[in-house]
Design an enzyme around this catalytic site. Structure first.
Site, PDB file in Angstrom:
ATOM      1  N   PHE A   1     -31.898  -2.100  43.456  1.00  0.00           N
ATOM      2  CA  PHE A   1     -32.970  -3.399  43.140  1.00  0.00           C
ATOM      3  C   PHE A   1     -34.688  -2.883  43.566  1.00  0.00           C
ATOM      4  O   PHE A   1     -35.245  -3.846  43.907  1.00  0.00           O
ATOM      5  CB  PHE A   1     -32.776  -4.638  43.852  1.00  0.00           C
ATOM      6  CG  PHE A   1     -31.441  -5.418  43.542  1.00  0.00           C
ATOM      7  CD1 PHE A   1     -30.511  -5.010  42.371  1.00  0.00           C
ATOM      8  CD2 PHE A   1     -30.789  -6.346  44.150  1.00  0.00           C
ATOM      9  CE1 PHE A   1     -29.670  -5.748  41.762  1.00  0.00           C
ATOM     10  CE2 PHE A   1     -29.854  -7.154  43.967  1.00  0.00           C
ATOM     11  CZ  PHE A   1     -29.223  -6.787  42.718  1.00  0.00           C
TER      12      PHE A   1
ATOM     13  N   LYS B   1     -22.723 -12.439  36.601  1.00  0.00           N
ATOM     14  CA  LYS B   1     -22.425 -11.060  36.383  1.00  0.00           C
ATOM     15  C   LYS B   1     -21.508 -10.518  37.550  1.00  0.00           C
ATOM     16  O   LYS B   1     -22.002 -10.322  38.827  1.00  0.00           O
ATOM     17  CB  LYS B   1     -23.654 -10.216  36.190  1.00  0.00           C
ATOM     18  CG  LYS B   1     -23.179  -8.568  35.882  1.00  0.00           C
ATOM     19  CD  LYS B   1     -24.381  -7.859  35.395  1.00  0.00           C
ATOM     20  CE  LYS B   1     -24.081  -6.373  34.812  1.00  0.00           C
ATOM     21  NZ  LYS B   1     -25.409  -5.923  34.532  1.00  0.00           N
TER      22      LYS B   1
ATOM     23  N   SER C   1     -24.210  -5.936  41.885  1.00  0.00           N
ATOM     24  CA  SER C   1     -24.572  -4.454  42.094  1.00  0.00           C
ATOM     25  C   SER C   1     -23.906  -3.892  43.388  1.00  0.00           C
ATOM     26  O   SER C   1     -24.099  -4.562  44.362  1.00  0.00           O
ATOM     27  CB  SER C   1     -26.114  -4.532  42.066  1.00  0.00           C
ATOM     28  OG  SER C   1     -26.630  -4.836  40.707  1.00  0.00           O
TER      29      SER C   1
ATOM     30  N   ASN D   1     -20.663  -4.968  35.890  1.00  0.00           N
ATOM     31  CA  ASN D   1     -21.556  -4.091  36.222  1.00  0.00           C
ATOM     32  C   ASN D   1     -21.075  -2.599  36.471  1.00  0.00           C
ATOM     33  O   ASN D   1     -19.895  -2.459  35.739  1.00  0.00           O
ATOM     34  CB  ASN D   1     -21.917  -4.703  37.521  1.00  0.00           C
ATOM     35  CG  ASN D   1     -23.444  -4.386  37.873  1.00  0.00           C
ATOM     36  OD1 ASN D   1     -23.930  -3.178  37.522  1.00  0.00           O
ATOM     37  ND2 ASN D   1     -23.961  -5.143  38.310  1.00  0.00           N
TER      38      ASN D   1
ATOM     39  N   ASN E   1     -26.346   5.371  39.491  1.00  0.00           N
ATOM     40  CA  ASN E   1     -27.501   5.094  40.030  1.00  0.00           C
ATOM     41  C   ASN E   1     -26.998   4.302  41.557  1.00  0.00           C
ATOM     42  O   ASN E   1     -26.171   3.517  41.582  1.00  0.00           O
ATOM     43  CB  ASN E   1     -28.160   4.240  39.006  1.00  0.00           C
ATOM     44  CG  ASN E   1     -27.917   2.779  39.130  1.00  0.00           C
ATOM     45  OD1 ASN E   1     -28.405   1.971  40.096  1.00  0.00           O
ATOM     46  ND2 ASN E   1     -27.035   2.235  38.477  1.00  0.00           N
TER      47      ASN E   1
ATOM     48  N   ASN F   1     -25.296  -1.485  45.104  1.00  0.00           N
ATOM     49  CA  ASN F   1     -26.468  -0.771  46.175  1.00  0.00           C
ATOM     50  C   ASN F   1     -27.295  -1.616  46.822  1.00  0.00           C
ATOM     51  O   ASN F   1     -27.980  -1.249  47.367  1.00  0.00           O
ATOM     52  CB  ASN F   1     -27.219   0.046  45.017  1.00  0.00           C
ATOM     53  CG  ASN F   1     -26.501   0.823  44.253  1.00  0.00           C
ATOM     54  OD1 ASN F   1     -25.665   1.669  44.376  1.00  0.00           O
ATOM     55  ND2 ASN F   1     -26.648   0.793  42.745  1.00  0.00           N
ATOM     56  N   THR F   2     -26.720  -2.982  47.035  1.00  0.00           N
ATOM     57  CA  THR F   2     -27.209  -3.808  48.021  1.00  0.00           C
ATOM     58  C   THR F   2     -26.388  -4.116  49.001  1.00  0.00           C
ATOM     59  O   THR F   2     -25.491  -5.075  48.586  1.00  0.00           O
ATOM     60  CB  THR F   2     -28.052  -5.029  47.284  1.00  0.00           C
ATOM     61  OG1 THR F   2     -29.237  -4.657  46.188  1.00  0.00           O
ATOM     62  CG2 THR F   2     -28.775  -6.180  48.447  1.00  0.00           C
TER      63      THR F   2
HETATM   64  C1  FMN Z   1     -29.915   2.917  36.095  1.00  0.00           C
HETATM   65  C2  FMN Z   1     -29.114   1.777  35.921  1.00  0.00           C
HETATM   66  C3  FMN Z   1     -29.800   0.588  36.399  1.00  0.00           C
HETATM   67  C4  FMN Z   1     -28.992  -0.755  36.619  1.00  0.00           C
HETATM   68  N1  FMN Z   1     -29.611  -1.804  37.118  1.00  0.00           N
HETATM   69  C5  FMN Z   1     -29.217  -2.734  37.060  1.00  0.00           C
HETATM   70  C6  FMN Z   1     -29.830  -4.107  37.445  1.00  0.00           C
HETATM   71  O1  FMN Z   1     -30.745  -4.181  38.228  1.00  0.00           O
HETATM   72  N2  FMN Z   1     -28.927  -5.165  37.553  1.00  0.00           N
HETATM   73  C7  FMN Z   1     -27.788  -5.394  36.982  1.00  0.00           C
HETATM   74  O2  FMN Z   1     -27.155  -6.451  36.843  1.00  0.00           O
HETATM   75  N3  FMN Z   1     -27.151  -4.221  36.213  1.00  0.00           N
HETATM   76  C8  FMN Z   1     -27.880  -3.111  36.156  1.00  0.00           C
HETATM   77  N4  FMN Z   1     -27.222  -2.047  35.881  1.00  0.00           N
HETATM   78  C9  FMN Z   1     -25.960  -2.088  35.187  1.00  0.00           C
HETATM   79  C10 FMN Z   1     -25.985  -2.275  33.718  1.00  0.00           C
HETATM   80  O3  FMN Z   1     -26.583  -3.458  33.264  1.00  0.00           O
HETATM   81  C11 FMN Z   1     -24.640  -2.407  33.112  1.00  0.00           C
HETATM   82  O4  FMN Z   1     -24.030  -3.551  33.451  1.00  0.00           O
HETATM   83  C12 FMN Z   1     -23.953  -1.164  33.402  1.00  0.00           C
HETATM   84  O5  FMN Z   1     -24.654   0.184  33.319  1.00  0.00           O
HETATM   85  C13 FMN Z   1     -22.539  -0.883  32.441  1.00  0.00           C
HETATM   86  O6  FMN Z   1     -22.967  -0.820  31.027  1.00  0.00           O
HETATM   87  P1  FMN Z   1     -23.267   0.614  30.605  1.00  0.00           P
HETATM   88  O7  FMN Z   1     -21.931   1.435  30.694  1.00  0.00           O
HETATM   89  O8  FMN Z   1     -23.555   0.498  28.958  1.00  0.00           O
HETATM   90  O9  FMN Z   1     -24.551   1.218  31.038  1.00  0.00           O
HETATM   91  C14 FMN Z   1     -27.780  -0.754  35.777  1.00  0.00           C
HETATM   92  C15 FMN Z   1     -27.384   0.359  35.171  1.00  0.00           C
HETATM   93  C16 FMN Z   1     -27.821   1.667  35.238  1.00  0.00           C
HETATM   94  C17 FMN Z   1     -27.243   2.833  34.585  1.00  0.00           C
END
Ligand code: FMN
Length: 354
Positions: free
Chosen positions: A116, A212, A177, A241, A112, A179-180
């Protein structure tokens, strides 16, 4: 909620026929039609206290699924011990241009680059303030685009802390994150110390604060973050993350820019968790995230030092019954390994010198 769990294989085939972001929007819309569920009751074997909060079980929903705090009540009803909403920035913002979300089905992964996208803190605040049922809800805070460094970043995170203090069980400072642009620079020691000092001050007697971090960190960065977090008396670290790295992937989307999550992130996230465990000498609660999809995965992180775990991507592939399934598997694994309770297993991993 039992019906939606049983129907998941059918729902999944419809959802996978849509592009990933549409499927997510449809999922949120469908969840909003359901009433909020009954939050998990405290499980005598699995409950854990972290930062003064009583978590009924250790399985949390990671940030990004319910960015705008629309369905946290429904998700609590699926057996999660806690739900983290956000990332929320002070002002609404559209995020990056689409497409920006990709399902890597062959790899059980997601990439992704949402950036934000969220409707801002004021809108979420109203919904969080109207919360009726119990259950633990954390609020993940970010900065608006173009405000991801220096005084602007400090102002944005501080504003988030002030706004959400009355409605959040805990707050997460998300500086990881990918992406910012510039955001991950806040993990550098000087910038981090200034940010955390300001946040801890405005928090006052407010809720616990977690930080985080990214999985993409060098050992010296891990040490500096651990030191700063301990000195500033943070309440915990979420490790972590999505990754900018690309372990070998099969899907055609593998070259897409953005953060990778899901199964291919598992090894990296576990390695970073171990790094943070040793860098903090077990003095700071750790929350593990990244590629957790089963009770075995959760148990491995707990033994590596995590008090809690979070997941997101596995939910896409395994459906809403996953939290309950992981909790069931955890109980069996605890018994198999001779632990009376989950808290007895935290950080018990023995690692050889070689
Ligand atoms: C589509 C998507 C959007 C995400 N948006 C955020 C976010 O807004 N803020 C954040 O701290 N992490 C965000 N994450 C990261 C997740 O919270 C998590 O830390 C990361 O995906 C690893 O866990 P997973 O492998 O179980 O997905 C996002 C992940 C995905 C897949």
């Amino acid at each position: 909620m039992g019906c939606s769990v049983a129907l998941y294989p059918i729902l999944r085939s419809f959802a996978f026929a849509l592009d990933a972001e549409r499927a997510h929007r449809a999922t949120i819309a469908a969840l909003k039609l359901l009433p909020a569920g009954r939050p998990a009751t405290s499980d005598p074997l699995l409950s854990v206290q972290v930062a003064g909060l009583d978590f009924p079980n250790p399985v949390g929903l990671a940030a990004g699924f319910d960015k705008d705090a629309e369905v946290f009540g429904q998700m609590l009803g699926f057996g999660f011990g806690f739900v983290e909403v956000g990332t929320l920035s002070p002002l609404p913002q559209a995020g990056n241009p689409r497409p920006r979300l990709f399902r890597l089905a062959e790899d059980e992964a997601v990439i992704n680059r949402m950036g934000f996208n969220n409707a801002g803190q004021a809108a979420a605040l109203q919904r969080l303030a109207a919360r009726r049922r119990g259950g633990l809800v954390g609020v993940n805070l970010g900065a608006n685009k173009d405000r991801a460094s220096g005084d602007a970043a400090i102002a944005d995170y501080s504003a988030g802390v002030v706004a959400m203090t009355g409605v959040a069980d805990y707050l997460t400072i998300n500086i990881s994150s990918p992406n910012t642009p510039g955001l991950r620079g806040l993990q550098d020691e000087g910038a981090l110390d200034a940010l955390l000092a300001a946040i801890i001050e405005v928090r006052g007697a407010g809720p616990p604060i977690f930080l985080k971090v990214a999985p993409d960190l060098e050992p010296a960065q891990v040490d500096a973050i651990a030191r700063t977090a301990l000195e500033r008396k943070l309440d915990g670290l979420i490790v972590g993350n999505t990754t900018l790295s690309r372990p070998s992937l099969r899907s055609t989307y593998r070259e897409e820019a953005g953060g990778l999550s899901g199964t291919p992130l598992k090894r990296l996230a576990l390695a970073r968790l171990r790094d943070f465990r040793s860098a903090t000498s077990g003095e700071l609660p750790l929350i593990a995230a990244g590629g957790i999809a089963s009770g075995e995965d959760a148990f491995e992180r707990i033994r590596a030092g995590a008090s809690l775990i979070q997941l997101y991507t596995a939910l896409v592939y395994h459906g809403p019954g996953l939290a309950r399934q992981i909790n069931r598997e955890l109980k069996r694994l605890l018994a198999d390994h001779g632990f009376a309770r989950l808290t007895d297993a935290i950080g018990t991993e023995k690692r050889g010198a070689c």
